[in-house]
Write an enzyme that holds these catalytic residues in place. Structure first.
Site, mmCIF file in Angstrom:
data_model
loop_
_atom_site.group_PDB
_atom_site.id
_atom_site.type_symbol
_atom_site.label_atom_id
_atom_site.label_comp_id
_atom_site.label_asym_id
_atom_site.label_seq_id
_atom_site.Cartn_x
_atom_site.Cartn_y
_atom_site.Cartn_z
ATOM 1 N N TRP A 85 26.849 74.863 87.845
ATOM 2 C CA TRP A 85 27.717 75.395 87.379
ATOM 3 C C TRP A 85 28.691 75.697 86.428
ATOM 4 C CZ3 TRP A 85 32.934 73.208 89.254
ATOM 5 C CH2 TRP A 85 33.153 72.270 88.840
ATOM 6 N N GLU A 145 31.975 63.558 91.057
ATOM 7 C CA GLU A 145 30.832 62.663 91.606
ATOM 8 C C GLU A 145 31.164 61.103 91.411
ATOM 9 O OE1 GLU A 145 28.497 64.161 88.455
ATOM 10 O OE2 GLU A 145 27.658 66.355 89.591
ATOM 11 N N LYS A 184 36.393 61.567 88.265
ATOM 12 C CA LYS A 184 35.501 61.909 87.180
ATOM 13 C C LYS A 184 35.829 63.011 86.779
ATOM 14 C CE LYS A 184 30.879 62.652 85.822
ATOM 15 N NZ LYS A 184 29.660 63.015 86.577
#
Ligand code: BGC
Length: 769
Positions: free
Chosen positions: A357, A488, A600
């Site tokens: 992405w 994530e 993150k």
């Protein structure tokens, strides 16, 4: 951090040879042209640690996925970008002693990547164990003008002896990937031939039948005079070379020119490959090294005219931004809609060279503003062409009726990732792909794209979202369960705000585009709707989901919650964490990371960045102030988004702090991982940080918006923007913003909230706000 490179505005310079940093340099000094990419491996033999990397765009290997626990829906393979025929190799022997920088004494070493003109240059002196000393000067480039051509000038000078010099240029197809399972090799030889002063190898991948031909031509000069020479051809499996033996005396200089054409069966039929590469390499030889180099300089000059950023008063920042722009332009040229941008580009094997992405969310803005429209259009068409695979992918997971889930990681449209929490759950990528269509049309005004391609993709993605949510009677809202957001560091969460928001935004936009295409191109509208079996009831369903989507929110602090129950986590700020824990992904167990509140990369903030027009400043600021202190920025994609938001909130120091974390990420090997390759997609993020962050650049309602400020460490900066038919140079000085339109087309601007219409004749000067 590893700061061993010299600061310079246009060059990356290494002025001493260290084996320990050589692999980092191999990444940083990579060259490429969007079709071919080459790590900065030495031409001559090198027995020290090295990551060999010669890459051919779009050529990959579907390697077996290795997972302990198989889950239905996992992909059959993991795509790997392939280390291909080594075309750069030139071995040097002095009276039969081989030159090897790992074993000889090296002095006066210099390696320079000239970003202005697009070449890599290297020179050094070497003292062999026999005491014989030589000086080497090597220069190479991959042509931006001739897609298949790489050229090398390699000269050897005898400094203190007379003797026999052997120069052995070769093509080696017997190469490996370092990430191959069980050291498996991916190439078979189809044919090869070494002839006097030329030769080729034609290789085929063991799966998928990609063919690559590399054809080399040679010429030789001694002390500036062309030598009529006859090399001794030789062959072994997957390998050819040409030995050139020449007597040299002290101070003699022998210079070899090696011209190699490499291309793949993606562009030519298997039986045309040898003749094509022979023809191209002969032509390159005929044109000659210096003319090719001249072409290269002109091509880069054109690129820089459209994409340069000038930073005054900070040479390290200047070097960094140019390095990022240079690498992005070496990675993707937008001529082939079947190619894309891997997170490491052509600088390493990591991430398999596949598409993430990252392309839509980070790279597209860069190419929109610095290249012609076709380039970004091809990035979008890449996904359009893969729509049927995205529909199949969704079907495998149990979706139907033309719902599409684009893969998290792909080469050809098929999913290549096999961690369930990402493959099945990090579905927000669908939102980025939908948003890219909006971004492209908003920027270019190419509304025809919607009827021709965009709407079909939007319908398929909206169908996915509509099936992926479910109605919660407890909440009386639509919810989305079991997802992974951009962060994530937490998986399988319910109601990730970003994912819910992008899902609902996609449906809203799809409805808008449906209405637009119905009105403006009824024939295509009816045709498309019948092709995809579209039912009016789908619109109603989408509207109902849009109106009733659940967004987790905390009433106390008035922030969007990253997901349900985020506040149940122990709330600690990164600044209160002992730095010995950082980066947490190298110091903590996965379980500890998942339970922590640490983020993150931008997640809620990614949504507020993307959809900033839907929220007022207070909302954005409250969320920024809450989430940024909890973010560890352990994805290179994180700081740039924070830089833009901080800049738009007037937090100039924070914006600069965030910028610094992205700008020299590879040059200073900030994350200690540059030896694996450069972070190509996050380089686009650095560009975003400067142009959208410090420049305050946006496009709204066909107008260019600018709200620039200068970070206090700089005295000024300027950037180029290709906007439709105009090319703008925006210079920000301590007192003024000066805008020059370098093309004829008029452009509507809004600088610090005031509107201007602007044509070529005028230079617009606005006082700094
Ligand atoms: C990031 C993803 C990104 C991927 C490739 C990961 O570390 O979390 O957002 O797509 O790297 O760059």
């Amino acid at each position: 951090m590893n700061e061993y490179l010299k600061y310079d505005e246009w060059n990356i310079i290494e002025d001493r040879f260290e084996q320990s940093t050589h692999e980092i340099s191999e990444s940083i000094f990579s060259i490429g042209n969007g079709y071919l990419g080459q790590r900065a491996n030495f031409e001559e033999n090198y027995s020290g640690p090295s990551l060999q990397g010669s890459y051919v765009a779009g050529v990959y290997f579907p390697d077996k996925t290795r997972v302990g626990w198989w889950k239905n829906g996992y992909p059959e393979y993991f795509a790997k970008v392939l280390n291909s025929t080594n075309w750069t190799g030139i071995n040097i022997l002095i009276d039969d002693e081989i030159l090897d920088l790992a074993t000889c004494e090296v002095s006066n070493f210099s390696r320079i990547l000239n970003m202005k003109e697009g070449y890599l240059k290297r020179s050094f002196k070497a003292k062999l164990s026999s005491g014989k000393e030589i000086e080497i000067n090597a220069l190479r480039f991959i042509s931006m003008v001739r897609d298949s051509i790489g050229a090398i000038k390699y000269s050897v000078k005898a400094l203190n002896f007379s003797g026999k010099l052997k120069i052995i240029p070769y093509l080696d197809g017997d190469v490996m990937n370092t990430d191959s399972n069980y050291e498996e090799k991916f190439w078979d030889e189809i044919s090869q031939k070494s002839e006097i002063n030329s030769g080729y190898v034609l290789m085929k991948t063991k799966k998928l039948d990609f063919y690559i031909s590399s054809f080399m031509q040679l010429s030789l000069y001694k002390n500036g005079i062309e030598v009529d020479f006859k090399s001794i051809p030789s062959e072994k499996e997957k390998y050819i070379d040409n030995t050139i033996e020449i007597d040299i005396n002290e101070n003699d200089e022998v210079c070899l020119y090696k011209y190699v054409s490499t291309t793949s069966s993606r562009y030519y039929k298997m039986d045309e490959l040898i003749s094509f590469t022979e023809k191209e390499s002969l032509l390159a030889k005929k044109v000659g090294f210096f003319k090719l180099l001249e072409e290269q300089k002109l091509a880069w000059d054109e690129k820089w005219k459209e994409s340069d950023i000038i930073i005054e008063g900070d040479v390290s920042a200047q070097q960094a931004i140019r390095f990022n722009i240079f690498q992005l332009n070496q990675t993707y040229n937008g001529k082939d809609a079947e190619l894309n941008i891997g997170p490491k580009g052509f600088t390493g094997e990591k991430y398999g060279g596949s598409t993430y992405w990252d392309t839509e969310a980070y790279c597209l803005p860069f190419y929109l503003s610095t290249s012609h429209q076709e380039v970004s259009k091809n990035l979008l068409l890449y996904r359009y062409k893969q729509l049927s695979k995205a529909i199949e992918n969704a079907e495998k997971l149990g979706f139907n009726n033309g719902a599409a889930l684009y893969p998290m990681v792909t080469m050809n449209g098929e999913e290549c990732h096999n961690e369930w929490e990402i493959t099945f759950e990090e579905i927000h990528r669908n939102g980025a792909i939908a948003y890219a269509i909006y971004n492209y049309v908003n920027y270019t005004d190419d509304k025809a794209y919607l009827a021709d391609y965009g709407l079909e993709v939007l319908i398929a993605i909206s169908r996915f979202w509509a099936q992926r949510v479910n109605f919660s009677f407890e909440k009386n809202k639509y919810v989305m369960l079991g997802v992974t957001g951009p962060n994530e560091y937490e998986n399988n969460v319910n109601n990730n705000w970003y994912t819910n928001r992008m899902a609902s935004w996609t449906m809203e936009y799809t409805l808008e585009v449906l209405a637009y295409v119905e009105k403006t191109n009824n024939a295509k509208y009816s045709n498309l709707l019948s092709n995809v079996n579209f039912e009016t009831s789908e619109k109603e369903k989408w509207t109902s989901i849009i109106d009733n989507m659940y967004y987790p929110y905390d009433e106390n602090s008035k922030i969007f919650l990253q997901q349900d129950n985020y506040l149940d986590k122990e709330q600690i700020l990164v600044k209160d964490l002992d730095p010995v824990h950082l980066p947490i992904n190298q110091n903590w167990s996965w379980d500890r990371i998942l339970r922590s509140c640490f983020i993150k990369q931008a997640d809620v903030l990614q949504g507020l960045y993307t959809l900033e027009d839907c929220y007022d400043k207070d909302v954005i600021e409250r969320n920024f102030d809450f989430y940024e202190p909890r973010t560890v920025h352990e994805s290179s994609l994180s700081p740039c988004i924070h830089a833009v938001l901080a800049a738009s909130l007037g937090k100039e120091n924070k914006a600069y702090e965030m910028y610094l974390r992205t700008a020299r990420l590879d040059l200073d090997s900030y994350n200690n991982d540059t030896e694996d390759g450069c972070h190509i997609t996050s380089m686009a993020g650095t560009w975003i940080a400067v142009v959208q962050g410090f420049g305050g650049f946006r496009v709204k309602n066909n107008k260019v918006i600018l709200n620039p400020f200068i970070p206090s460490h700089w005295t000024g900066f300027s950037f180029k923007i290709l906007f439709r038919d105009s090319l703008l140079k925006i210079s920000v000085t301590t007192k003024k913003v000066i805008i020059i339109n370098e093309k004829d087309s008029p452009v509507e601007l809004c600088v610090y909230g005031k509107d201007y219409t602007f044509t070529k004749e005028k230079e617009l000067i606005v006082e700094r706000a």
